[in-house]
Design a protein around this motif. Structure first.
Motif, mmCIF file in Angstrom:
data_model
loop_
_atom_site.group_PDB
_atom_site.id
_atom_site.type_symbol
_atom_site.label_atom_id
_atom_site.label_comp_id
_atom_site.label_asym_id
_atom_site.label_seq_id
_atom_site.Cartn_x
_atom_site.Cartn_y
_atom_site.Cartn_z
ATOM 1 N N UNK A 1 103.890 39.756 -98.711
ATOM 2 C CA UNK A 1 104.112 40.902 -97.820
ATOM 3 C C UNK A 1 103.200 40.856 -96.598
ATOM 4 N N UNK A 2 102.015 40.255 -96.776
ATOM 5 C CA UNK A 2 101.034 40.261 -95.693
ATOM 6 C C UNK A 2 101.311 39.190 -94.647
ATOM 7 N N UNK A 3 102.341 38.355 -94.868
ATOM 8 C CA UNK A 3 102.606 37.247 -93.941
ATOM 9 C C UNK A 3 103.343 37.729 -92.689
ATOM 10 N N UNK A 4 103.340 36.847 -91.673
ATOM 11 C CA UNK A 4 104.016 37.182 -90.413
ATOM 12 C C UNK A 4 105.489 36.792 -90.425
ATOM 13 N N UNK A 5 105.814 35.757 -91.180
ATOM 14 C CA UNK A 5 107.187 35.278 -91.149
ATOM 15 C C UNK A 5 107.557 34.676 -92.507
ATOM 16 N N UNK A 6 108.825 34.254 -92.614
ATOM 17 C CA UNK A 6 109.325 33.789 -93.904
ATOM 18 C C UNK A 6 108.568 32.553 -94.394
ATOM 19 N N UNK A 7 108.338 31.605 -93.490
ATOM 20 C CA UNK A 7 107.669 30.365 -93.915
ATOM 21 C C UNK A 7 106.268 30.673 -94.417
ATOM 22 N N UNK A 8 105.537 31.552 -93.709
ATOM 23 C CA UNK A 8 104.178 31.835 -94.194
ATOM 24 C C UNK A 8 104.204 32.684 -95.456
ATOM 25 N N UNK A 9 105.232 33.519 -95.632
ATOM 26 C CA UNK A 9 105.313 34.298 -96.876
ATOM 27 C C UNK A 9 105.508 33.350 -98.053
ATOM 28 N N UNK A 10 106.387 32.362 -97.853
ATOM 29 C CA UNK A 10 106.641 31.386 -98.919
ATOM 30 C C UNK A 10 105.356 30.598 -99.221
ATOM 31 N N UNK A 11 104.682 30.175 -98.154
ATOM 32 C CA UNK A 11 103.460 29.388 -98.333
ATOM 33 C C UNK A 11 102.374 30.229 -99.020
ATOM 34 N N UNK A 12 102.284 31.507 -98.640
ATOM 35 C CA UNK A 12 101.260 32.378 -99.236
ATOM 36 C C UNK A 12 101.545 32.577 -100.722
ATOM 37 N N UNK A 13 102.821 32.752 -101.058
ATOM 38 C CA UNK A 13 103.187 32.940 -102.467
ATOM 39 C C UNK A 13 102.880 31.672 -103.248
ATOM 40 N N UNK A 14 103.229 30.542 -102.642
ATOM 41 C CA UNK A 14 102.978 29.247 -103.286
ATOM 42 C C UNK A 14 101.482 29.059 -103.542
ATOM 43 N N UNK A 15 100.685 29.397 -102.524
ATOM 44 C CA UNK A 15 99.230 29.236 -102.662
ATOM 45 C C UNK A 15 98.727 30.180 -103.758
ATOM 46 N N UNK A 16 99.242 31.421 -103.779
ATOM 47 C CA UNK A 16 98.768 32.396 -104.770
ATOM 48 C C UNK A 16 99.113 31.950 -106.187
#
Ligand code: PEP
Ligand code: MG
Length: 560
Positions: A538-553
């Motif tokens: 939710x805290x990401x700016x766009x779809x790619x960073x949301x996916x990357x943030x979830x992956x990292x988490x």
């Protein structure tokens, strides 16, 4: 190694040599024929008969729905009025190739002008014309290649007729340069568990025979991979195969929180496969498929037979039936106005049903009768009914009231429009449940037509704007203590499924072949993990960073 980016479908990974789909022939020249009309006519008759027999044979091999499509194409090839048109052009001195091209094109234009289901058959007519021209020239027809060994199929996009006969033992993976996560190719890939990356614009640079790794989890196509990368990809594919053969258990998180896993179906015939893959019920029965092939609504008796078959396949289980969702990507000539400039924003879904309320009432009658009949046989399911494309609280009140008139015990709405997500707390004051259609919700939130390749990159349900809307609905569901399901393609993405649960989804519905991956992914995470990973996305700016943030988490590897 270079990485080409696209949208991955599922979590699969595969490797192999590229085989590109041949481009359609350019239009033949209209120079006068050097043969006499009789010889040209004989050539055409032989070519048409050859194509018709070949299509019939391929249909008999494929069986099922593909056989119907191919037999219909064989009939198109031998249509007597087309023959007359072709002969007339040959009599004017044209070549057989040009006569076929031009006569088919004029039929195509007529079909396109009719719109709706018939309009969509125009592409099938083009395919037949290409096959006849190929025979006349003595060359292979454009379409799915056959290099004689397993291959990674690279195409602009796939037509339904191409996909009907894909030899899944030969196609290791699909890569398309166009299309988004809800394109026909993506839906097919999910249905058949084919590793796929769609909308990989730069895949036009791939050449026949080069080895690539197709990493759907990362949305990547890797070119010139090293031996080490090929080895890692191979191990990941083996791990996935092991997950697919894991025991079929009810959907649940690691801490035991139940998240029922349901099937999206368009036809009761798919029920047995869905049950075998562990579907705990049906989260979305798309009733449009009953209506698509007819020029008027099916009768109550026809509908009832189909609903009875569906309900009887899930005794005692939840079955969510969506009333007719006509319009935009699913137009019906008897319900929609083909002249709307923006059909996705027009009289579609519940709006169209309300304008032809008799069709809605007939559908509710057929559902009520099927429910009563299956219960009387002791085969009853737990029938829930929902309306598509609901955009206001008033529409929710209208639909739930009319459904209850017919004895529907659990009446809900799909949340596919941002207005409904934002007003979910008010909507759930009337509806018994909400089911989020992330395909349309993404289309309307990002203002990007879900069918248009040029804006496919916007059509990504990972976009934080979409996730925030899902969070609204999840919170409203908790406040009212009412279920919130997800039935868009997003639920079939194993990582996004965890995020959606973290945002408040209480059940997930998807193409049955996606169930194993999603089941395995849920089992690796607790509810607290899911909430943490949802916060990161939710805290990401766009779809790619949301996916990357979830992956990292969740520490999922980013690439092979
Ligand atoms: C959706 O929009 O997410 C959905 C499930 O409905 P459909 O794909 O049939 O429009
Ligand atoms: Mg929809």
């Amino acid at each position: 190694m270079t990485q080409l980016r696209g949208v991955g479908i599922g979590l699969g990974i595969a490797q192999g040599p590229v085989a590109r789909m041949a481009e359609p022939f350019p239009a033949p020249s209209d120079a006068p024929s050097t043969l006499d009309a009789g010889s040209e006519t004989t050539r055409v008759r032989d070519a048409v008969a050859g194509v018709a027999r070949e299509l019939e044979q391929r249909g008999a091999q494929a069986g099922g729905a593909a056989q119907d499509v191919l037999e219909a194409q064989a009939m198109m090839a031998e249509d007597p009025s087309l023959e007359t048109e072709i002969d007339a052009r040959i009599a004017q001195g044209h070549t057989a190739e040009w006569a076929v091209h031009d006569a088919f094109a004029s039929f195509r234009d007529t079909l396109t002008a009719m719109g709706g289901y018939l309009g969509e058959r125009a592409a099938d007519l083009d395919d037949v014309a290409q096959r006849v021209i190929a025979r006349l020239r003595g060359v292979p027809a454009p379409g799915v290649p056959d290099p004689g060994h397993p291959f990674v199929l690279v195409a602009k996009d796939l037509a339904p007729a191409d996909t009907a006969l894909l030899d899944l033992d030969k196609v290791l993976a699909l890569v398309t340069t166009e299309g988004g996560p809800t394109s026909h190719t993506a839906i097919l890939a999910r249905e058949k568990s084919i590793v796929a990356v769609v909308g990989a614009v730069d895949a036009t640079s791939l050449v026949d025979g080069e080895t690539v790794i197709v990493d759907a989890a990362g949305g990547l196509v890797l070119t010139e991979p090293t031996a080490d990368e090929l080895d890692r990809a191979h191990r990941r594919a083996a791990d996935r195969a092991a997950a697919a053969s894991a025991p079929v258990t009810p959907g649940a998180l690691k801490d035991g929180t139940a998240i029922p896993l349901l099937a999206n179906l368009g036809n009761a015939d798919g029920a047995a496969d869905a049950v075998a893959l562990g579907a705990e019920g049906v989260g979305l029965f798309r009733t449009e498929f009953l209506f698509l092939s007819s020029s008027s609504a099916p009768t109550i008796a026809q509908q009832r037979a189909s609903y009875e078959k569906l309900l009887a396949a899930f005794p005692g289980k939840k079955v969510v039936v969506r009333v007719l969702d006509a319009g935009a990507d699913k137009p019906l000539p008897f319900l929609n106005d083909a002249h709307e400039e923006n059909p996705a924003l027009g009289l579609r879904g519940l709006r169209a049903l309300r304008a032809s309320e008799d069709i809605l009432r007939e559908q509710l009658t057929a559902l009520a009768e099927a429910d009563a009949a299956t219960r009387a046989n002791g085969q009853g399911a737990d029938l829930w009914v929902m309306a598509p494309m609901v955009s206001t609280v008033e529409e929710t009140a209208y639909f739930t009231a009319i459904a209850r008139e017919y004895g529907v015990k659990t009446a809900g709405v799909m949340v596919e429009v941002p207005s409904s997500a934002l007003l979910a707390d008010r909507i759930l004051a009337h509806a018994d449940f909400a089911s989020i259609g992330t395909n349309d919700l993404t289309q309307y939130t990002l203002a990007a037509d879900r069918l248009l390749g040029s804006v496919a990159s916007f059509q990504d349900p990972w976009h934080p704007a979409v996730l925030r809307l899902v969070r609204e609905v999840g919170a409203a569901g908790r406040a009212h203590d009412k279920p919130v399901g997800i039935c868009g393609e997003a639920a079939a993405d194993p990582l996004l499924a965890v995020v959606l649960v973290g945002l408040g989804a209480t059940s997930l519905s998807m193409a049955p072949t996606a169930l194993a991956d999603v089941r395995a992914s849920l089992l690796e995470n607790t509810l607290a993990d899911a909430q943490r990973v949802a916060e990161a996305a939710l805290a990401a700016d766009d779809a790619a960073s949301a996916r990357a943030a979830a992956r990292a988490a969740l520490s999922v590897p980013a690439t092979a």
